[in-house]
Motif scaffolding. Structure first.
Motif, PDB file in Angstrom:
ATOM      1  N   ILE A 246      21.391  -2.089  43.145  1.00 34.30           N
ATOM      2  CA  ILE A 246      20.196  -1.722  42.732  1.00 34.30           C
ATOM      3  C   ILE A 246      19.096  -2.466  43.687  1.00 34.30           C
ATOM      4  O   ILE A 246      19.503  -3.874  43.969  1.00 34.30           O
ATOM      5  N   ILE A 250      14.895  -0.082  41.587  1.00 29.58           N
ATOM      6  CA  ILE A 250      16.048   0.552  40.700  1.00 29.58           C
ATOM      7  C   ILE A 250      16.478   1.800  41.147  1.00 29.58           C
ATOM      8  O   ILE A 250      16.836   2.617  40.629  1.00 29.58           O
ATOM      9  N   ALA A 271      14.566   6.129  42.317  1.00 32.06           N
ATOM     10  CA  ALA A 271      14.336   5.092  41.238  1.00 32.06           C
ATOM     11  C   ALA A 271      14.719   5.738  40.001  1.00 32.06           C
ATOM     12  O   ALA A 271      14.111   7.102  39.714  1.00 32.06           O
ATOM     13  N   ALA A 280      15.734  -7.182  37.496  1.00 28.36           N
ATOM     14  CA  ALA A 280      16.882  -6.303  37.092  1.00 28.36           C
ATOM     15  C   ALA A 280      18.188  -6.932  37.348  1.00 28.36           C
ATOM     16  O   ALA A 280      18.534  -7.529  38.407  1.00 28.36           O
ATOM     17  N   LEU A 292      22.683  -1.956  32.761  1.00 24.60           N
ATOM     18  CA  LEU A 292      21.308  -2.419  33.643  1.00 24.60           C
ATOM     19  C   LEU A 292      20.510  -3.143  32.270  1.00 24.60           C
ATOM     20  O   LEU A 292      20.280  -2.597  31.412  1.00 24.60           O
ATOM     21  N   LEU A 294      16.818  -4.938  32.143  1.00 24.84           N
ATOM     22  CA  LEU A 294      15.374  -4.883  32.647  1.00 24.84           C
ATOM     23  C   LEU A 294      14.907  -6.181  32.171  1.00 24.84           C
ATOM     24  O   LEU A 294      14.818  -6.278  30.674  1.00 24.84           O
TER      25      LEU A 294
END
Length: 425
Positions: A246, A250, A271, A280, A292, A294
């Motif tokens: 990524i 993103i 994204a 990220a 994922l 964040l």
């Protein structure tokens, strides 16, 4: 095939306890038997650091298999070191783990032959080391095993240059900028543990280069360069036979290097989020799922808020017409899973495998700068733990904590050795 060699630990404290003077007289055969029954990486490191004699003896002895899965840890720079710069080898501390009455720390020892080297990545329990002369190595900080990789000079790229007469370090030049040792490697990751998978692959993204990457597969003599569409990698992880990556926006991309001659770059979509996070991370979770993480906290913030971390599961779908889509679904609870997140080094484990860890928790590093009365800039912060269900964040380890409060695995105190025996890293 790549040769795995054993380095010696050169950061051995002297024996000061009278009760441990018998250590040097213990036959190496008996010591090897004890080490083979250690059962954990923490106990093995404790044995190696008791004294110089034990360290030398175990440097030549076969290392018992590490506990499965990978021992989770996070690299924490020492006090005074810029947290945005790569860690000097031998001066980083993996994550402390709570034990019944206190917190235990595993200090990363200095390894022989690593002077001037820095850590540019950590993957599957191995450190990726870069020397001043463009040399690259994989180093296991627990076993001191090492694997030599081809130098950066074997890369076929005109922006790489090295002149030992005019500069003591290897440099990368791109768009008028010069990147030295501390910033030349942007991201680095392994496909698997070199011990368990002889066919492992190393993937490198160099700073300033957004349209190419480099791979090295075990048994090869040089790095392979692959050109691709411009893409600045934020994080990358190996999952289900491919590398998933990524960028800061993103955008999700898959790099498939199963064919050494060509690299397939699969772009899934634009994204996934309209609002961009501060950092990220990608994690290979249970059953090969792609998660994922964040991080919404700015590196300048000294306080951790309740919305600091979000965890998502990424679903990728391919249509008949060739179009591809990805969807990110937020995870409200990790149940008994525990995540350790770092660029190229994220790990997912369970509390059944590591019962001393807090369930439903994400461990991560966070640092910020603070200017005091003196002209020096101090770096504060450390390792935080974030509960996904309650959204509560707490600091687990502070950089610069007084050393007398640390339970060091390198200690030769009999009482401390007994306490360490009840913990693992």
């Amino acid at each position: 095939m790549t040769r795995i060699t054993r380095r010696r630990l050169t950061h051995n404290p002297p024996i000061t306890e009278q009760g441990l003077r018998w250590a040097n007289d213990l036959p190496s055969e008996i010591l090897s038997i004890i080490a083979s029954q250690s059962g954990s990486a923490a106990r093995y490191v404790t044995l190696r650091l008791v004294c110089k004699g034990w360290g030398d003896a175990l440097s030549m002895a076969p290392f018992p298999p590490l506990p499965s899965p990978q021992v989770p840890f996070l690299l924490v720079p020492p006090r005074g070191v810029n947290p945005t710069a790569p860690c000097p080898l031998g001066y980083a501390y993996p994550l402390p783990f709570p034990v019944p009455s206190r917190t235990a720390f595993f200090p990363l020892p200095r390894l022989q032959g690593t002077l001037g080297c820095i850590c540019v990545g950590s993957s599957h329990g191995w450190l990726i080391s870069l020397g001043r002369d463009s040399s690259l190595s994989l180093i296991n900080p627990v076993t001191a095993d090492s694997i030599s990789l081809p130098r950066l000079s074997t890369m076929d790229n005109p922006v790489l240059s090295f002149d030992k007469d005019s500069s003591p370090q290897y440099h990368l030049r791109q768009n008028g900028k010069s990147f030295s040792q501390f910033s030349i490697v942007h991201r680095s990751v392994l496909s698997s543990d070199p011990v368990q998978d002889p066919g492992f692959t190393v993937l490198l993204f160099l700073s300033g280069l957004t349209n190419c990457c480099f791979t090295w597969r075990n048994g090869s003599t040089r790095w392979n360069q692959y050109l691709h569409e411009p893409f600045l990698v934020e994080d990358v992880v190996f999952v289900k036979g491919v590398f998933a990556a990524i960028d800061r926006s993103i955008n999700l991309v898959i790099f498939d290097f199963r064919n050494l001659e060509t690299a397939l770059m699969i772009i899934y979509q634009d994204a996934l989020f309209k609002v961009l996070p501060k950092e990220a991370f990608l994690v290979e979770a249970a059953a090969g799922d792609l998660w994922l993480v964040l991080k919404w906290v700015n590196s300048g913030d000294s306080r951790m808020h309740r919305g600091a971390i979000q965890v998502f599961q990424i679903h990728m779908r391919g249509d008949v017409d060739g179009s591809r889509e990805a969807e990110a679904i937020e995870i409200q609870s990790l149940t008994n899973y525990v995540l350790f997140v770092g660029h190229g080094s994220s790990v997912c484990v369970t509390v059944d495998q590591f019962p001393w860890l807090a369930p439903d928790t994400v461990y991560f590093t966070h640092f910020y700068t603070k200017v005091g009365k003196s002209p020096n800039i101090a770096h504060h912060g450390g390792v935080y733990k974030f509960n996904v269900s309650s959204k509560a964040a707490h600091k687990a380890f502070t950089v610069g904590q007084p050393r007398n409060l640390l339970l060091s695995y390198a200690s030769t105190s009999v009482n401390k050795l007994k306490k360490v025996d009840n913990a693992s890293i």
